[in-house]
Design a protein around this motif. Structure first.
Motif, short mmCIF file in Angstrom:
data_model
loop_
_atom_site.label_atom_id
_atom_site.label_comp_id
_atom_site.label_asym_id
_atom_site.label_seq_id
_atom_site.Cartn_x
_atom_site.Cartn_y
_atom_site.Cartn_z
N TRP A 138 0.81 -1.21 0.00
CA TRP A 138 0.00 0.00 0.00
C TRP A 138 0.85 1.26 0.00
O TRP A 138 0.48 2.27 -0.62
N LYS A 139 1.99 1.24 0.66
CA LYS A 139 2.90 2.38 0.62
C LYS A 139 3.32 2.66 -0.82
O LYS A 139 3.31 3.81 -1.29
N ASN A 140 3.68 1.60 -1.55
CA ASN A 140 4.09 1.76 -2.94
C ASN A 140 2.93 2.15 -3.84
O ASN A 140 3.07 3.00 -4.74
N ALA A 141 1.77 1.54 -3.61
CA ALA A 141 0.60 1.85 -4.43
C ALA A 141 0.20 3.31 -4.28
O ALA A 141 -0.09 4.00 -5.28
N LEU A 142 0.18 3.81 -3.06
CA LEU A 142 -0.20 5.20 -2.83
C LEU A 142 0.83 6.16 -3.37
O LEU A 142 0.49 7.24 -3.88
N ALA A 143 2.11 5.79 -3.28
CA ALA A 143 3.16 6.65 -3.85
C ALA A 143 2.98 6.76 -5.36
O ALA A 143 3.12 7.85 -5.94
N ARG A 185 -2.63 -0.15 -17.35
CA ARG A 185 -3.03 -0.82 -16.12
C ARG A 185 -1.78 -1.21 -15.35
O ARG A 185 -1.06 -2.13 -15.74
N LEU A 186 -1.51 -0.48 -14.28
CA LEU A 186 -0.29 -0.68 -13.51
C LEU A 186 -0.59 -1.49 -12.25
O LEU A 186 -1.58 -1.24 -11.57
N ILE A 187 0.28 -2.44 -11.95
CA ILE A 187 0.12 -3.29 -10.77
C ILE A 187 1.32 -3.08 -9.85
O ILE A 187 2.38 -3.68 -10.05
N PRO A 188 1.19 -2.21 -8.84
CA PRO A 188 2.27 -2.06 -7.87
C PRO A 188 2.39 -3.31 -7.01
O PRO A 188 1.42 -4.04 -6.81
N THR A 189 3.58 -3.55 -6.50
CA THR A 189 3.82 -4.70 -5.62
C THR A 189 4.64 -4.26 -4.42
O THR A 189 5.16 -3.13 -4.37
N ALA A 190 4.78 -5.16 -3.49
CA ALA A 190 5.56 -4.87 -2.28
C ALA A 190 7.06 -4.83 -2.56
O ALA A 190 7.83 -4.37 -1.71
N VAL A 191 7.49 -5.30 -3.74
CA VAL A 191 8.92 -5.33 -4.03
C VAL A 191 9.38 -4.16 -4.90
O VAL A 191 10.56 -4.04 -5.20
N HIS A 192 8.47 -3.30 -5.33
CA HIS A 192 8.90 -2.10 -6.06
C HIS A 192 9.60 -1.13 -5.10
O HIS A 192 9.35 -1.13 -3.90
N THR A 193 10.47 -0.31 -5.67
CA THR A 193 11.19 0.67 -4.87
C THR A 193 10.73 2.08 -5.23
O THR A 193 10.15 2.30 -6.30
N GLN A 194 11.04 3.03 -4.36
CA GLN A 194 10.67 4.42 -4.63
C GLN A 194 11.39 4.94 -5.87
O GLN A 194 10.83 5.71 -6.65
N GLU A 195 12.63 4.50 -6.05
CA GLU A 195 13.38 4.92 -7.25
C GLU A 195 12.66 4.45 -8.51
O GLU A 195 12.55 5.21 -9.49
N GLU A 196 12.17 3.22 -8.50
CA GLU A 196 11.45 2.70 -9.67
C GLU A 196 10.15 3.46 -9.89
O GLU A 196 9.75 3.72 -11.04
N ILE A 197 9.48 3.84 -8.82
CA ILE A 197 8.26 4.63 -8.93
C ILE A 197 8.57 5.99 -9.53
O ILE A 197 7.88 6.46 -10.45
N ASP A 198 9.62 6.63 -9.07
CA ASP A 198 9.99 7.96 -9.58
C ASP A 198 10.35 7.91 -11.06
O ASP A 198 9.96 8.79 -11.84
#
Length: 418
Positions: free
Chosen positions: A309-314, A376-389
């Motif tokens: 959820w942290k990654n999804a909300l980011a 359609r993006l599927i965030p996961t618990a293993v994504h990083t903030q760098e990858e999100i940015d």
């Protein structure tokens, strides 16, 4: 008399017509390497947003060990036969018991696959005098199950409670006229394309006006929603009002299989009448043992859901802050809505993959109306903030190109494997 094959060759369908340019790239792509937030596509490392590995369990070390140990101990053949005949085991029954407890139901039945399972469950539950009322945006597996329905069905507008009630009254009138039959309402905990939760509490409240039973497909909510991860019903405070709760292991559990949970008497009826399980080989033991380990991690490691959820909300907040339309999602499923044709969409996908090293799924006509594009993006618990940015930056730049007409094309790029 026409040759049935001749008709197929003349018309490959709305997606298949592009196969000679799309196969292996836009359709049926091959991701390689360890399942994670980064994998290889055609030899290049990509940030991947297309895997339903919500909690990152696909390569969790405890899961990998459980899978490997079970495979070494049992092999892939055991148990040999259908559950009813020769394919049952204590571990199959243990998994059913633990799943039922996890979603606060009396009992559950294990199924080999989600798609096949819910189709066959609908077939087992409903007879020719019964009526099904269902949400217009229900998944294809539910629609295919309803195509086998010998009784009547009424569809209500997506998440429209007023229309749901209207269709329920139509169903009640038909049942009254027949003087036999019952009503089953089917909706979803989370709608996988748009990411919005089904209005389960509001639908369940309609039981006070028209008697019916409620079946919820919570494939995307199981493990991701609710205080304990028990799903959308727990999230909305109405789990007890769900008569039959269904989910697959293919999303948060990153595995194979599915289950349906509910009252013990009804689950037992389904167990003895669900054709897809009675006439199919039992789920192999390594999947059963592996799913027991995955369920244990869902119960004991809430940090997995918290990180998801942290990654999804980011990701979602970052997209919204940059002016992107992500619709009404209130789950981790993250749609991004844009305007454009199939040709523009494929050109944009090619750009974001080749030049930004971002791999994500895109949805176009005929799945959605012409002129529209959905990432359609599927965030996961293993994504990083760098990858999100990096992804947010890539989306901003490619969206600017789309709006400027840079992706205008007369046909889709030819990226097929030759």
């Amino acid at each position: 008399m026409a040759d049935i094959f001749e008709r197929l060759i003349k018309n490959y369908g709305p997606i298949g017509q592009h196969r000679e340019r799309a196969h292996g790239y836009f359709a049926f792509p091959k991701l390689e390497g360890e399942i994670s937030s980064k994998m290889k596509f055609r030899g290049q490392e990509m940030i991947v947003w297309s895997l339903n590995n919500y909690l990152g369990l696909a390569n969790h070390p405890e899961v990998r060990k459980a899978d490997a140990d079970a495979s070494a101990q049992y092999g892939l053949a055991l148990p040999m036969g259908a559950r009813m005949m020769s394919g049952n085991s204590d571990l199959h029954e243990q998994l059913e018991k633990e799943l039922a407890e996890f979603v606060y139901k009396e009992d559950s039945i294990l199924m080999n696959y989600g798609y096949q399972g819910i189709m066959s469950a609908i077939d087992a539950i409903c007879g020719r005098h019964d009526v099904v009322v269902y949400d217009a945006e229900c998944h294809a597996c539910i629609i295919d199950g309803l195509r086998m329905l010998p009784g009547h069905r009424f569809v209500f507008k997506h998440n429209d409670i007023e229309d749901c009630e209207k269709q329920l009254h139509r169903a009640q009138a038909l049942v009254d006229k027949q003087q036999t039959g019952g009503i089953l309402v089917i909706t979803e905990g989370v709608f996988g394309m748009a990411g919005d939760q089904g209005k389960l509490k509001e639908v369940a409240a309609l039981k006070a006006k028209v008697p019916f039973r409620l079946l919820v497909d919570d494939a995307h909510g199981f493990g991701t929603l609710g205080k304990t991860g028990a799903g959308a019903g727990e999230e909305q405070g109405c789990q007890d009002d769900i008569d039959l709760y269904f989910s697959t292991f293919a999303k948060s559990m990153a595995s194979i299989g599915a289950f349906m949970a509910g009252p013990r008497t009804i689950i037992d009826y389904i167990r003895y009448n669900i054709r897809s399980q009675i006439f199919a080989k039992s789920l192999p033991m390594p999947f059963v043992v592996g799913n027991l380990k995955r369920l244990e991690l869902l119960r004991t490691q809430p940090i997995l859901k918290d990180t998801l959820w942290k990654n999804a909300l980011a990701l979602q907040n970052g997209l919204s802050a940059r002016g992107f339309d992500i619709g009404k999602t209130d789950s981790v499923v993250t749609p991004v809505y844009m305007k454009g044709g199939v040709e523009e969409a494929t050109a944009m996908v090619m750009d974001i993959r080749e030049n930004y090293k971002i791999f994500c799924s895109i949805v176009v006509y005929p799945v959605i109306p012409k002129g529209h594009i959905i990432y359609r993006l599927i965030p996961t618990a293993v994504h990083t903030q760098e990858e999100i940015d990096l992804t947010l930056k890539a989306f901003s730049e490619t969206k600017a190109k789309l709006d400027a007409g840079a992706y205008k094309a007369s046909e889709i790029p030819d990226m097929a494997n030759k």
